[in-house]
Write a protein that holds these residues in place. Structure first.
Motif, PDB file in Angstrom:
ATOM      1  N   GLU A   1      38.926  27.317  89.188  1.00 36.70           N
ATOM      2  CA  GLU A   1      37.984  26.463  89.911  1.00 36.70           C
ATOM      3  C   GLU A   1      38.691  25.624  90.965  1.00 36.70           C
ATOM      4  O   GLU A   1      38.140  25.391  92.053  1.00 36.70           O
ATOM      5  CB  GLU A   1      37.262  25.541  88.929  1.00 36.70           C
ATOM      6  CG  GLU A   1      36.323  26.246  87.973  1.00 36.70           C
ATOM      7  CD  GLU A   1      35.705  25.279  86.984  1.00 36.70           C
ATOM      8  OE1 GLU A   1      34.458  25.223  86.931  1.00 36.70           O
ATOM      9  OE2 GLU A   1      36.455  24.579  86.268  1.00 36.70           O
ATOM     10  N   THR A   2      39.906  25.170  90.674  1.00 34.26           N
ATOM     11  CA  THR A   2      40.637  24.284  91.575  1.00 34.26           C
ATOM     12  C   THR A   2      40.787  24.872  92.963  1.00 34.26           C
ATOM     13  O   THR A   2      40.675  24.161  93.972  1.00 34.26           O
ATOM     14  CB  THR A   2      42.025  23.959  90.985  1.00 34.26           C
ATOM     15  OG1 THR A   2      41.866  23.203  89.799  1.00 34.26           O
ATOM     16  CG2 THR A   2      42.885  23.183  91.974  1.00 34.26           C
ATOM     17  N   VAL A   3      41.058  26.168  93.036  1.00 35.25           N
ATOM     18  CA  VAL A   3      41.266  26.802  94.348  1.00 35.25           C
ATOM     19  C   VAL A   3      40.028  27.553  94.816  1.00 35.25           C
ATOM     20  O   VAL A   3      40.063  28.245  95.834  1.00 35.25           O
ATOM     21  CB  VAL A   3      42.492  27.734  94.334  1.00 35.25           C
ATOM     22  CG1 VAL A   3      43.770  26.911  94.182  1.00 35.25           C
ATOM     23  CG2 VAL A   3      42.388  28.787  93.245  1.00 35.25           C
ATOM     24  N   GLY A   4      38.935  27.425  94.079  1.00 34.51           N
ATOM     25  CA  GLY A   4      37.681  28.021  94.526  1.00 34.51           C
ATOM     26  C   GLY A   4      37.634  29.527  94.446  1.00 34.51           C
ATOM     27  O   GLY A   4      37.097  30.175  95.361  1.00 34.51           O
ATOM     28  N   VAL A   5      38.179  30.099  93.382  1.00 38.17           N
ATOM     29  CA  VAL A   5      38.048  31.553  93.211  1.00 38.17           C
ATOM     30  C   VAL A   5      36.568  31.904  93.157  1.00 38.17           C
ATOM     31  O   VAL A   5      35.807  31.352  92.372  1.00 38.17           O
ATOM     32  CB  VAL A   5      38.759  32.033  91.931  1.00 38.17           C
ATOM     33  CG1 VAL A   5      38.430  33.504  91.654  1.00 38.17           C
ATOM     34  CG2 VAL A   5      40.264  31.842  92.056  1.00 38.17           C
ATOM     35  N   ASP A   6      36.151  32.816  94.023  1.00 37.79           N
ATOM     36  CA  ASP A   6      34.742  33.194  94.094  1.00 37.79           C
ATOM     37  C   ASP A   6      34.395  34.339  93.165  1.00 37.79           C
ATOM     38  O   ASP A   6      33.296  34.373  92.612  1.00 37.79           O
ATOM     39  CB  ASP A   6      34.388  33.579  95.541  1.00 37.79           C
ATOM     40  CG  ASP A   6      34.348  32.371  96.450  1.00 37.79           C
ATOM     41  OD1 ASP A   6      33.306  31.706  96.514  1.00 37.79           O
ATOM     42  OD2 ASP A   6      35.380  32.086  97.093  1.00 37.79           O
ATOM     43  N   ALA A   7      35.312  35.295  93.019  1.00 39.57           N
ATOM     44  CA  ALA A   7      35.025  36.454  92.171  1.00 39.57           C
ATOM     45  C   ALA A   7      36.310  37.010  91.588  1.00 39.57           C
ATOM     46  O   ALA A   7      37.353  37.035  92.253  1.00 39.57           O
ATOM     47  CB  ALA A   7      34.292  37.536  92.957  1.00 39.57           C
ATOM     48  N   CYS A   8      36.209  37.456  90.340  1.00 34.42           N
ATOM     49  CA  CYS A   8      37.331  38.082  89.635  1.00 34.42           C
ATOM     50  C   CYS A   8      37.014  39.545  89.364  1.00 34.42           C
ATOM     51  O   CYS A   8      35.940  39.865  88.844  1.00 34.42           O
ATOM     52  CB  CYS A   8      37.584  37.387  88.300  1.00 34.42           C
ATOM     53  SG  CYS A   8      38.144  35.691  88.415  1.00 34.42           S
ATOM     54  N   ALA A   9      37.953  40.421  89.705  1.00 33.62           N
ATOM     55  CA  ALA A   9      37.886  41.811  89.267  1.00 33.62           C
ATOM     56  C   ALA A   9      38.362  41.854  87.822  1.00 33.62           C
ATOM     57  O   ALA A   9      39.440  41.366  87.488  1.00 33.62           O
ATOM     58  CB  ALA A   9      38.767  42.684  90.144  1.00 33.62           C
ATOM     59  N   LEU A  10      37.544  42.444  86.957  1.00 34.08           N
ATOM     60  CA  LEU A  10      37.874  42.529  85.536  1.00 34.08           C
ATOM     61  C   LEU A  10      38.135  43.956  85.069  1.00 34.08           C
ATOM     62  O   LEU A  10      38.546  44.161  83.923  1.00 34.08           O
ATOM     63  CB  LEU A  10      36.743  41.926  84.696  1.00 34.08           C
ATOM     64  CG  LEU A  10      36.425  40.455  84.927  1.00 34.08           C
ATOM     65  CD1 LEU A  10      35.299  39.998  83.996  1.00 34.08           C
ATOM     66  CD2 LEU A  10      37.655  39.569  84.758  1.00 34.08           C
TER      67      LEU A  10
END
Length: 331
Positions: free
Chosen positions: A79-88
């Motif tokens: 959240e701190t760096v604003g990750v928008d989406a993670c590939a899982l």
């Protein structure tokens, strides 16, 4: 104004990274890149671990490594760096079986971080993630050819597993279906994130090249590859970037003194309001103290020379700007 999207290789927050993060701020894992990452308009990463304090190590088949991060710090770090989406869709999200995988989905969902590539069923695993970056609508698809034992079933959780073979009818059907689902939302940009191939491979095999070009012909705007632990070359095909492998961004892995798997780049793609690529900027990075940092002068020089050499066969030539390499698209 163009939108700046960041794409990274593997973000592995388990084992020693997790151990060190227990005694330092959540944001420490981003080293001196925290502000740079936060300033991006969008950030897309391959999350190479599960986020859970529960579950048991996968033992149904032989596996040497199991990666799990404590969500109490890992989620705030994302959240701190604003990750928008993670590939899982990868070979570690299921390392602590169903309980930890489902926790990962829950933690990301609660934090408002989109994810694709794993789910409670095959249909859910193949569902594209939808992200709004400014006024840009992005569809994000995540697929893998690693660890077929982790593949989701019709009624069982797992990953979006496919064979990387454009001549395989089942693969084509699965990919065409997920891309159709993405296009149904009329996105401005379609990104396909691929965790493909074995470790420590320096050049993409012919099968990967054919698959990536086929994706572009199917309307994909960005191909985002990872899995090899070392970066590979960049191709611009029909005006669209193919990042064959973006290497490792954060991990605790042993470093090969020839391949330097602790070195890579933050791949920054600037796109126009209609989703067309404007510029690709490669900022050299280096893992140190279980965190990502701007690369030292020597490491940056090595990485710039190496990625240019690996991109030459695809006719991709970068310009040097400060520490970074830049490619500008014809518009």
């Amino acid at each position: 104004m163009p939108h700046r999207l960041g794409l990274t290789g593997d973000v592995m927050l388990g084992r020693l990274v997790d151990e060190y993060q227990q005694r330092r701020p959540a944001s420490a894992v981003w080293g001196d890149l925290e502000d740079r990452l936060r300033d991006l308009d969008g950030l897309f990463v391959n999350l190479e671990c599960c986020l859970s304090a529960r579950g048991r190590q996968w033992r149904r088949t032989e596996r040497a490594f199991h990666f799990r991060a404590e969500p109490e710090w890992a989620v705030p770090a994302l959240e701190t760096v604003g990750v928008d989406a993670c590939a899982l869709a990868n070979n570690h999200v299921f390392d602590y079986e169903e309980e930890a995988l489902l926790d990962t989905l829950t933690h990301l969902g609660t934090a408002g971080i989109a994810h694709a590539g794993a789910g409670e069923s095959r249909e859910a695993a193949f569902e594209p993630a939808l992200v709004t970056v400014g006024d840009l609508d992005v569809a994000f698809v995540s697929l893998t050819d690693n660890s077929p034992e982790y593949a989701a079933g019709d009624d069982s959780p797992g990953t979006a597993y496919v064979e990387i073979d454009v001549d395989d009818a089942e693969t084509r059907a699965a990919v065409e279906d997920t891309l159709a689902r993405a296009r149904a939302h009329d996105p401005d940009l379609v990104i396909v994130s691929l965790h493909w191939g074995p470790n420590m491979v320096e050049e993409p095999p012919e099968a990967h090249q054919r698959f990536a070009r086929w994706l572009v012909s199917e309307g994909v705007d960005v191909v985002h590859g990872h899995s090899a632990h070392v970066f590979q070359g960049v191709e611009v095909y029909e005006g669209r970037p193919i990042l064959y492998d973006t290497g490792d961004f954060i991990d605790d892995y042993a470093v090969d003194p020839r391949l330097w798997n602790d070195r890579s780049f933050l791949f920054e793609l600037s796109v126009s309001e209609d989703g067309g690529p404007v510029e690709l900027r490669l900022l050299p990075t280096e893992i140190d103290d279980f965190a990502v940092h701007r690369a030292s002068d020597g490491a940056a020089q090595w990485s710039r020379a190496r990625i240019q050499d690996r991109s030459d066969p695809f006719g991709t030539t970068f310009e040097r700007e400060g520490d970074a390499l830049v490619y500008r698209f014809d518009r």
